[in-house]
Design a protein around this motif. Structure first.
Motif, mmCIF file in Angstrom:
data_model
loop_
_atom_site.group_PDB
_atom_site.id
_atom_site.type_symbol
_atom_site.label_atom_id
_atom_site.label_comp_id
_atom_site.label_asym_id
_atom_site.label_seq_id
_atom_site.Cartn_x
_atom_site.Cartn_y
_atom_site.Cartn_z
ATOM 1 N N GLU A 95 -9.738 34.461 36.646
ATOM 2 C CA GLU A 95 -9.273 33.095 36.406
ATOM 3 C C GLU A 95 -8.395 33.027 35.155
ATOM 4 O OE1 GLU A 95 -11.114 28.876 34.979
ATOM 5 O OE2 GLU A 95 -12.326 30.063 36.369
ATOM 6 N N ILE A 96 -8.780 33.724 34.097
ATOM 7 C CA ILE A 96 -7.997 33.720 32.861
ATOM 8 C C ILE A 96 -6.631 34.355 33.091
ATOM 9 C CG2 ILE A 96 -7.854 34.730 30.546
ATOM 10 C CD1 ILE A 96 -10.898 34.286 30.387
ATOM 11 N N ILE A 97 -6.594 35.476 33.804
ATOM 12 C CA ILE A 97 -5.324 36.149 34.070
ATOM 13 C C ILE A 97 -4.417 35.254 34.906
ATOM 14 C CG2 ILE A 97 -4.257 38.097 35.259
ATOM 15 C CD1 ILE A 97 -6.752 39.719 34.367
ATOM 16 N N GLU A 98 -4.972 34.591 35.905
ATOM 17 C CA GLU A 98 -4.170 33.688 36.727
ATOM 18 C C GLU A 98 -3.653 32.514 35.897
ATOM 19 O OE1 GLU A 98 -6.891 32.894 39.907
ATOM 20 O OE2 GLU A 98 -6.329 34.728 40.990
ATOM 21 N N ARG A 99 -4.461 32.009 34.945
ATOM 22 C CA ARG A 99 -3.990 30.942 34.054
ATOM 23 C C ARG A 99 -2.886 31.447 33.140
ATOM 24 N NH1 ARG A 99 -9.652 28.872 32.046
ATOM 25 N NH2 ARG A 99 -8.883 29.960 30.223
ATOM 26 N N LEU A 100 -3.019 32.681 32.620
ATOM 27 C CA LEU A 100 -1.975 33.253 31.770
ATOM 28 C C LEU A 100 -0.654 33.374 32.527
ATOM 29 C CD1 LEU A 100 -3.917 36.107 29.933
ATOM 30 C CD2 LEU A 100 -2.919 34.089 28.878
ATOM 31 N N ILE A 101 -0.729 33.864 33.749
ATOM 32 C CA ILE A 101 0.477 34.019 34.560
ATOM 33 C C ILE A 101 1.061 32.653 34.887
ATOM 34 C CG2 ILE A 101 1.346 34.799 36.806
ATOM 35 C CD1 ILE A 101 -0.725 37.101 36.597
ATOM 36 N N GLY A 102 0.196 31.692 35.256
ATOM 37 C CA GLY A 102 0.655 30.339 35.586
ATOM 38 C C GLY A 102 1.288 29.620 34.399
ATOM 39 N N ALA A 103 0.830 29.941 33.185
ATOM 40 C CA ALA A 103 1.374 29.303 31.983
ATOM 41 C C ALA A 103 2.614 30.031 31.472
ATOM 42 C CB ALA A 103 0.306 29.258 30.889
ATOM 43 N N GLY A 104 3.041 31.094 32.172
ATOM 44 C CA GLY A 104 4.237 31.817 31.769
ATOM 45 C C GLY A 104 4.022 32.802 30.637
ATOM 46 N N ARG A 105 2.769 33.186 30.381
ATOM 47 C CA ARG A 105 2.484 34.143 29.307
ATOM 48 C C ARG A 105 2.735 35.588 29.730
ATOM 49 N NH1 ARG A 105 2.565 31.178 24.829
ATOM 50 N NH2 ARG A 105 1.158 29.410 25.004
ATOM 51 N N ARG A 106 2.916 35.807 31.010
ATOM 52 C CA ARG A 106 3.291 37.134 31.499
ATOM 53 C C ARG A 106 4.346 36.955 32.573
ATOM 54 N NH1 ARG A 106 3.353 40.727 35.298
ATOM 55 N NH2 ARG A 106 3.250 42.912 34.714
ATOM 56 N N ALA A 107 5.488 37.589 32.377
ATOM 57 C CA ALA A 107 6.587 37.486 33.322
ATOM 58 C C ALA A 107 6.765 38.818 34.045
ATOM 59 C CB ALA A 107 7.868 37.100 32.586
ATOM 60 N N GLU A 108 7.576 38.807 35.102
ATOM 61 C CA GLU A 108 7.899 40.046 35.808
ATOM 62 C C GLU A 108 8.554 41.013 34.834
ATOM 63 O OE1 GLU A 108 7.432 41.364 38.867
ATOM 64 O OE2 GLU A 108 6.101 39.679 39.210
ATOM 65 N N GLY A 109 8.168 42.271 34.911
ATOM 66 C CA GLY A 109 8.731 43.284 34.031
ATOM 67 C C GLY A 109 7.932 43.499 32.761
ATOM 68 N N ASP A 110 7.038 42.577 32.429
ATOM 69 C CA ASP A 110 6.163 42.774 31.265
ATOM 70 C C ASP A 110 5.160 43.879 31.573
ATOM 71 O OD1 ASP A 110 7.418 40.760 29.906
ATOM 72 O OD2 ASP A 110 5.787 39.302 30.095
ATOM 73 N N PRO A 111 4.636 44.543 30.543
ATOM 74 C CA PRO A 111 3.592 45.552 30.797
ATOM 75 C C PRO A 111 2.362 44.897 31.419
ATOM 76 C CG PRO A 111 4.296 45.583 28.486
ATOM 77 C CD PRO A 111 4.960 44.420 29.137
ATOM 78 N N GLU A 112 1.618 45.704 32.178
ATOM 79 C CA GLU A 112 0.386 45.189 32.783
ATOM 80 C C GLU A 112 -0.604 44.783 31.700
ATOM 81 O OE1 GLU A 112 -0.700 48.474 35.339
ATOM 82 O OE2 GLU A 112 0.031 47.346 37.064
ATOM 83 N N ILE A 113 -1.423 43.803 31.993
ATOM 84 C CA ILE A 113 -2.449 43.335 31.061
ATOM 85 C C ILE A 113 -3.557 44.380 31.007
ATOM 86 C CG2 ILE A 113 -4.165 41.533 30.655
ATOM 87 C CD1 ILE A 113 -2.244 39.608 32.164
ATOM 88 N N LEU A 114 -3.970 44.731 29.799
ATOM 89 C CA LEU A 114 -5.026 45.727 29.622
ATOM 90 C C LEU A 114 -6.353 45.011 29.424
ATOM 91 C CD1 LEU A 114 -5.773 48.730 29.293
ATOM 92 C CD2 LEU A 114 -5.354 48.447 26.841
ATOM 93 N N ILE A 115 -7.333 45.322 30.260
ATOM 94 C CA ILE A 115 -8.675 44.762 30.164
ATOM 95 C C ILE A 115 -9.557 45.833 29.547
ATOM 96 C CG2 ILE A 115 -10.590 43.695 31.406
ATOM 97 C CD1 ILE A 115 -7.951 42.180 31.718
ATOM 98 N N VAL A 116 -10.157 45.551 28.390
ATOM 99 C CA VAL A 116 -10.987 46.515 27.669
ATOM 100 C C VAL A 116 -12.449 46.117 27.848
ATOM 101 C CG1 VAL A 116 -11.459 47.568 25.435
ATOM 102 C CG2 VAL A 116 -9.134 46.865 26.008
ATOM 103 N N LEU A 117 -13.249 47.059 28.354
ATOM 104 C CA LEU A 117 -14.663 46.815 28.623
ATOM 105 C C LEU A 117 -15.529 47.734 27.769
ATOM 106 C CD1 LEU A 117 -14.448 46.843 32.512
ATOM 107 C CD2 LEU A 117 -14.441 44.835 31.037
ATOM 108 N N ASP A 118 -16.674 47.231 27.368
ATOM 109 C CA ASP A 118 -17.625 48.040 26.626
ATOM 110 C C ASP A 118 -18.421 48.895 27.608
ATOM 111 O OD1 ASP A 118 -18.959 49.034 24.452
ATOM 112 O OD2 ASP A 118 -20.157 47.257 24.081
ATOM 113 N N ALA A 119 -19.284 49.738 27.069
ATOM 114 C CA ALA A 119 -20.035 50.679 27.904
ATOM 115 C C ALA A 119 -21.026 49.995 28.840
ATOM 116 C CB ALA A 119 -20.778 51.682 27.022
ATOM 117 N N GLY A 120 -21.351 48.758 28.613
ATOM 118 C CA GLY A 120 -22.294 48.066 29.477
ATOM 119 C C GLY A 120 -21.699 47.627 30.799
ATOM 120 N N TYR A 121 -20.394 47.733 30.956
ATOM 121 C CA TYR A 121 -19.717 47.314 32.179
ATOM 122 C C TYR A 121 -19.345 48.536 33.009
ATOM 123 C CZ TYR A 121 -19.112 42.840 29.866
ATOM 124 O OH TYR A 121 -19.342 41.657 29.234
ATOM 125 N N ASP A 122 -19.297 48.355 34.297
ATOM 126 C CA ASP A 122 -18.817 49.412 35.180
ATOM 127 C C ASP A 122 -17.337 49.158 35.433
ATOM 128 O OD1 ASP A 122 -20.842 51.174 35.573
ATOM 129 O OD2 ASP A 122 -21.682 50.154 37.306
#
Length: 179
Positions: A95-122
């Protein structure tokens, strides 16, 4: 629209958006009969022992910036139910990524968004659930995790027996096993 549409979000090196996901617990020691309570892990309390305390876990997503700083932009915090799993947090991130894209915070050609997870996540299930979005998932693995190498080719053994199902162990905490 939330804060995503109004605030200037920090960017990491190269203009990449980096989101970190973690769970923080709001301990409620006095609320023994609170509805929807969970038992939250705590560290370093009572003689540095691990304890489970009643409270409410919150899934927090922040936007990180590069460099030696502890500043981050809090994007969202959602209270998790006792039955919440990886899918609940992944839905929040989607939902957050879709809101970022919808608000124009990521455009075509921008680097992919990096999601950083701690060891508790798979990381693999999270990456699967975020399929179709312009993201890369980076997850930390615990040092005691063991991954198996590819199955060796089947060779005829005159003694018989079942062929091996897995290859040798790749133990993260043992450099001798790295190969």
């Amino acid at each position: 629209m939330g804060l995503v549409g109004f605030l200037k979000l920090p960017r990491a090196a190269g203009g990449r958006v980096v989101l970190a996901v973690d769970v923080s617990s709001w301990l409620r020691l006095d609320a023994g009969t609170m509805p929807d309570r969970s038992f939250c892990p705590t560290y370093g309390r009572a003689n540095a022992k691990h304890q489970m305390m009643p409270g409410r876990p919150y899934s927090v997503v922040v936007d990180l910036e590069s460099g030696r700083t502890s500043w981050s932009a809090l994007l969202d915090a959602v209270r998790l139910t006792p039955s919440a799993d990886t899918a609940a947090t992944t839905a929040q991130v989607r939902e957050i990524i879709e809101r970022l894209i919808g608000a124009g915070r990521r455009a075509e050609g921008d680097p992919e968004i990096l999601i950083v997870l701690d060891a508790g996540y798979d990381a693999p299930p999270t990456a699967h659930l975020l399929y179709g979005l312009p993201v890369q998932v980076l997850g930390r693995l615990r040092s005691y995790r063991v991954v198996r190498r590819a199955t060796p080719p089947r060779i005829y053994d005159p003694k018989g027996g079942r062929p091996p199902k897995h290859g040798g162990a790749f133990v993260f905490g043992d450099p001798a096993a790295w190969g």
